[in-house]
Design a protein around this motif. Structure first.
Motif, PDB file in Angstrom:
ATOM      1  N   LYS A   1       0.823  -1.214   0.000  1.00 51.37           N
ATOM      2  CA  LYS A   1       0.000   0.000   0.000  1.00 51.37           C
ATOM      3  C   LYS A   1       0.858   1.266   0.000  1.00 51.37           C
ATOM      4  O   LYS A   1       0.753   2.109   0.898  1.00 51.37           O
ATOM      5  CB  LYS A   1      -0.936   0.006   1.218  1.00 51.37           C
ATOM      6  N   TYR A   2       1.668   1.402  -1.032  1.00 50.02           N
ATOM      7  CA  TYR A   2       2.681   2.450  -1.025  1.00 50.02           C
ATOM      8  C   TYR A   2       2.088   3.866  -0.946  1.00 50.02           C
ATOM      9  O   TYR A   2       2.379   4.629  -0.011  1.00 50.02           O
ATOM     10  CB  TYR A   2       3.585   2.324  -2.254  1.00 50.02           C
ATOM     11  N   PHE A   3       1.273   4.255  -1.917  1.00 52.19           N
ATOM     12  CA  PHE A   3       0.746   5.625  -1.919  1.00 52.19           C
ATOM     13  C   PHE A   3      -0.038   5.946  -0.646  1.00 52.19           C
ATOM     14  O   PHE A   3       0.137   7.022  -0.067  1.00 52.19           O
ATOM     15  CB  PHE A   3      -0.114   5.868  -3.164  1.00 52.19           C
ATOM     16  N   PRO A   4      -0.911   5.056  -0.170  1.00 53.31           N
ATOM     17  CA  PRO A   4      -1.634   5.371   1.072  1.00 53.31           C
ATOM     18  C   PRO A   4      -0.738   5.424   2.313  1.00 53.31           C
ATOM     19  O   PRO A   4      -1.153   5.945   3.345  1.00 53.31           O
ATOM     20  CB  PRO A   4      -2.648   4.210   1.196  1.00 53.31           C
ATOM     21  N   SER A   5       0.485   4.870   2.228  1.00 55.19           N
ATOM     22  CA  SER A   5       1.361   4.783   3.402  1.00 55.19           C
ATOM     23  C   SER A   5       2.356   5.927   3.524  1.00 55.19           C
ATOM     24  O   SER A   5       3.015   6.062   4.561  1.00 55.19           O
ATOM     25  CB  SER A   5       2.147   3.455   3.362  1.00 55.19           C
ATOM     26  N   ILE A   6       2.515   6.743   2.494  1.00 53.89           N
ATOM     27  CA  ILE A   6       3.527   7.801   2.519  1.00 53.89           C
ATOM     28  C   ILE A   6       3.222   8.784   3.643  1.00 53.89           C
ATOM     29  O   ILE A   6       2.164   9.413   3.670  1.00 53.89           O
ATOM     30  CB  ILE A   6       3.614   8.510   1.160  1.00 53.89           C
TER      31      ILE A   6
ATOM     32  N   ILE B   1       7.403  12.832   7.299  1.00 52.68           N
ATOM     33  CA  ILE B   1       8.676  12.365   6.733  1.00 52.68           C
ATOM     34  C   ILE B   1       8.882  12.958   5.347  1.00 52.68           C
ATOM     35  O   ILE B   1       9.991  13.402   5.003  1.00 52.68           O
ATOM     36  CB  ILE B   1       8.713  10.827   6.683  1.00 52.68           C
ATOM     37  N   LEU B   2       7.835  12.982   4.532  1.00 49.52           N
ATOM     38  CA  LEU B   2       7.943  13.539   3.188  1.00 49.52           C
ATOM     39  C   LEU B   2       8.363  15.004   3.230  1.00 49.52           C
ATOM     40  O   LEU B   2       9.256  15.427   2.485  1.00 49.52           O
ATOM     41  CB  LEU B   2       6.602  13.398   2.458  1.00 49.52           C
ATOM     42  N   LYS B   3       7.759  15.791   4.104  1.00 47.87           N
ATOM     43  CA  LYS B   3       8.114  17.204   4.204  1.00 47.87           C
ATOM     44  C   LYS B   3       9.566  17.381   4.645  1.00 47.87           C
ATOM     45  O   LYS B   3      10.272  18.279   4.152  1.00 47.87           O
ATOM     46  CB  LYS B   3       7.169  17.908   5.182  1.00 47.87           C
ATOM     47  N   GLN B   4      10.019  16.537   5.565  1.00 46.66           N
ATOM     48  CA  GLN B   4      11.424  16.601   5.990  1.00 46.66           C
ATOM     49  C   GLN B   4      12.357  16.295   4.824  1.00 46.66           C
ATOM     50  O   GLN B   4      13.385  16.955   4.642  1.00 46.66           O
ATOM     51  CB  GLN B   4      11.661  15.611   7.135  1.00 46.66           C
ATOM     52  N   GLN B   5      11.992  15.294   4.029  1.00 49.56           N
ATOM     53  CA  GLN B   5      12.826  14.932   2.882  1.00 49.56           C
ATOM     54  C   GLN B   5      12.877  16.060   1.860  1.00 49.56           C
ATOM     55  O   GLN B   5      13.943  16.343   1.291  1.00 49.56           O
ATOM     56  CB  GLN B   5      12.296  13.644   2.244  1.00 49.56           C
TER      57      GLN B   5
ATOM     58  N   ASN C   1      -3.505  19.144   1.676  1.00 50.67           N
ATOM     59  CA  ASN C   1      -4.832  19.032   1.063  1.00 50.67           C
ATOM     60  C   ASN C   1      -5.121  17.621   0.546  1.00 50.67           C
ATOM     61  O   ASN C   1      -6.202  17.367   0.018  1.00 50.67           O
ATOM     62  CB  ASN C   1      -4.968  20.035  -0.084  1.00 50.67           C
ATOM     63  N   SER C   2      -4.165  16.705   0.688  1.00 50.28           N
ATOM     64  CA  SER C   2      -4.381  15.331   0.233  1.00 50.28           C
ATOM     65  C   SER C   2      -5.633  14.762   0.884  1.00 50.28           C
ATOM     66  O   SER C   2      -5.841  14.903   2.091  1.00 50.28           O
ATOM     67  CB  SER C   2      -3.177  14.456   0.592  1.00 50.28           C
ATOM     68  N   ASN C   3      -6.472  14.143   0.060  1.00 50.66           N
ATOM     69  CA  ASN C   3      -7.704  13.581   0.598  1.00 50.66           C
ATOM     70  C   ASN C   3      -7.437  12.226   1.251  1.00 50.66           C
ATOM     71  O   ASN C   3      -6.363  11.645   1.102  1.00 50.66           O
ATOM     72  CB  ASN C   3      -8.756  13.441  -0.503  1.00 50.66           C
ATOM     73  N   GLU C   4      -8.394  11.738   1.993  1.00 56.19           N
ATOM     74  CA  GLU C   4      -8.221  10.480   2.714  1.00 56.19           C
ATOM     75  C   GLU C   4      -8.056   9.334   1.737  1.00 56.19           C
ATOM     76  O   GLU C   4      -8.828   9.179   0.793  1.00 56.19           O
ATOM     77  CB  GLU C   4      -9.426  10.233   3.615  1.00 56.19           C
ATOM     78  N   GLN C   5      -7.045   8.528   1.979  1.00 57.61           N
ATOM     79  CA  GLN C   5      -6.756   7.398   1.115  1.00 57.61           C
ATOM     80  C   GLN C   5      -7.178   6.097   1.804  1.00 57.61           C
ATOM     81  O   GLN C   5      -7.775   6.109   2.877  1.00 57.61           O
ATOM     82  CB  GLN C   5      -5.259   7.366   0.781  1.00 57.61           C
ATOM     83  N   GLU C   6      -6.841   5.002   1.173  1.00 63.30           N
ATOM     84  CA  GLU C   6      -7.143   3.695   1.750  1.00 63.30           C
ATOM     85  C   GLU C   6      -6.513   3.572   3.142  1.00 63.30           C
ATOM     86  O   GLU C   6      -5.381   3.997   3.354  1.00 63.30           O
ATOM     87  CB  GLU C   6      -6.585   2.606   0.824  1.00 63.30           C
ATOM     88  N   ALA C   7      -7.247   2.991   4.072  1.00 61.12           N
ATOM     89  CA  ALA C   7      -6.772   2.887   5.453  1.00 61.12           C
ATOM     90  C   ALA C   7      -5.533   1.996   5.540  1.00 61.12           C
ATOM     91  O   ALA C   7      -5.469   0.922   4.948  1.00 61.12           O
ATOM     92  CB  ALA C   7      -7.871   2.324   6.342  1.00 61.12           C
ATOM     93  N   VAL C   8      -4.525   2.479   6.274  1.00 62.55           N
ATOM     94  CA  VAL C   8      -3.303   1.719   6.543  1.00 62.55           C
ATOM     95  C   VAL C   8      -3.084   1.746   8.053  1.00 62.55           C
ATOM     96  O   VAL C   8      -2.942   2.813   8.641  1.00 62.55           O
ATOM     97  CB  VAL C   8      -2.080   2.323   5.819  1.00 62.55           C
TER      98      VAL C   8
ATOM     99  N   ARG D   1      -0.547  12.064   9.721  1.00 56.76           N
ATOM    100  CA  ARG D   1      -1.270  12.013   8.447  1.00 56.76           C
ATOM    101  C   ARG D   1      -0.421  11.296   7.410  1.00 56.76           C
ATOM    102  O   ARG D   1       0.810  11.417   7.394  1.00 56.76           O
ATOM    103  CB  ARG D   1      -1.608  13.419   7.950  1.00 56.76           C
ATOM    104  N   LYS D   2      -1.070  10.566   6.556  1.00 55.30           N
ATOM    105  CA  LYS D   2      -0.351   9.825   5.517  1.00 55.30           C
ATOM    106  C   LYS D   2      -1.226   9.671   4.280  1.00 55.30           C
ATOM    107  O   LYS D   2      -2.433   9.867   4.327  1.00 55.30           O
ATOM    108  CB  LYS D   2       0.078   8.455   6.041  1.00 55.30           C
ATOM    109  N   GLY D   3      -0.582   9.319   3.191  1.00 55.69           N
ATOM    110  CA  GLY D   3      -1.289   9.060   1.946  1.00 55.69           C
ATOM    111  C   GLY D   3      -1.234  10.212   0.965  1.00 55.69           C
ATOM    112  O   GLY D   3      -1.456  11.367   1.326  1.00 55.69           O
TER     113      GLY D   3
END
Length: 356
Positions: free
Chosen positions: A138-143, A147-151, A171-178, A194-196
């Motif tokens: 579940k890569y995209f929903p798990s990002i 961590i992404l902002k730090q990178q 503004n990312s909308n809710e993705q598949e639950a992880v 928050r993730k996804g």
């Protein structure tokens, strides 16, 4: 590592926004949202430019829908004006960030793509006894947003550009639950972090590559894998040394936990290359490259739909020829001569003639 600043003026200048609008409408010129925006193109771009200058720009609401082939996924389409902003942003930052990407990361990069990745994969698999083939669960929903902002801040230091990027991510909308739990988590972690990222955003394509960029360097420089290729969240390591790959898998699993990711427990396997491996819709064998049956099934379904659309005037002959040529070019990357002959000799495209 160089961190880039003073990028925002380039992103929001009118010429870049105009270019971005042309890029965002490719293949979508006759959609209602595009026609409406283009009806007052200069005025809408000037309004967008002003919102970006004054930091009053707010991303809109996503239109979401699900697809079920080849697997269930939530697709999110941003409003057209937001897609213009995404292109304007990427026009400036992609060339800077991509400089740090390894050559064997192939997804969503100009001049790379799935066919070059497949060719590289074939070369690695056929020159090695073993393959460690992996898929991230579940890569995209798990990002992870934090961590992404730090990178991103390892590459960029322009405050206004970071404000815009943060607005898009937030503004990312809710993705598949992880619901993965990692070391140090407590009961509130799943709620607080928050993730996804929405599949479909141009920015998501960049961010998904960036999120695994340090991982790519870890595999190449720390694990010292000489034969490594990645396409989005599918990657493979090849070697004649089985023990090396066993250890590599353990190190990979440990590293991925630091960025809150897990390997898919079923799709991540170590095996001998003589049995063949699946990659990007093909079955790679020692002396043959076949189209996977499920990929062929989907393609035949699309051909039937294309045939129907042309019959009832939903698509032009030019578009039919373009799509068939594209699919034939894709099939040519495998040993598919007889398959192509069978398909194209038996499919006909005719218009419906109405009698009144």
């Amino acid at each position: 590592m160089k961190r880039y600043g003073n990028l925002y003026p380039k992103i929001i200048e009118f010429e870049n926004l105009f270019k971005a609008a042309k890029q965002a409408q490719l293949g979508k010129r006759f959609k209602d949202s595009v026609l409406e925006f283009n009806d007052n193109l200069e005025g809408n771009l000037l309004k967008l430019e002003k919102e970006l200058i004054t930091h009053t720009y707010q991303p809109g609401k996503y239109h979401t829908f699900r697809i079920y082939d080849p697997k269930p996924r939530l697709i999110s389409a941003a409003p057209y004006r937001d897609r213009v902003v995404h292109h304007a942003l990427c026009n400036v930052i992609v060339p800077l960030i991509e400089k740090s990407f390894i050559p064997d990361s192939y997804a969503n990069r100009e001049g790379y793509g799935s066919h070059r990745a497949l060719k590289r994969f074939i070369g690695f698999a056929r020159s090695s006894k073993y393959i460690l083939q992996c898929d991230i669960k579940k890569y995209f929903p798990s990002i992870d947003h934090q961590i992404l902002k730090q990178q991103i801040r390892h590459y960029l230091k322009c405050p206004e550009t970071l404000w815009l990027i943060d607005a898009i991510i937030d503004n990312s909308n809710e993705q598949e639950a992880v619901n993965e739990i990692f070391p140090g988590d407590d009961l509130l972690t799943l709620i607080e972090r928050r993730k996804g990222l929405p599949i479909g955003n141009l920015t998501s394509q960049l961010f998904c590559n960036l999120y695994l960029n340090k991982f790519d360097h870890f595999v190449k420089e720390e694990i010292k894998a000489k034969k490594y290729v990645r396409y989005v969240d599918d990657f493979a390591l090849c070697s004649d040394d089985k023990d090396f790959l066993v250890t590599a898998k353990q190190e990979i699993e440990a590293y991925l936990t630091t960025i809150r990711l897990r390997l898919h427990p079923i799709k991540s396997q170590l095996f001998e290359t003589k049995y063949g491996a699946n990659f990007l819709g093909f079955r790679v064998l020692p002396h043959q490259v076949r189209v996977r049956n499920d990929n062929l099934r989907r393609s035949r379904h699309r051909l039937r739909q294309l045939q129907y659309d042309y019959r009832y005037g939903e698509i032009s002959l030019k578009d039919v020829i373009q799509r068939l040529s594209s699919w034939e070019a894709h099939l040519k990357h495998g040993d598919t001569y007889h398959l192509r002959q069978d398909i194209f000799d038996h499919w006909t495209f005719q218009r419906q003639h109405w009698d009144f």
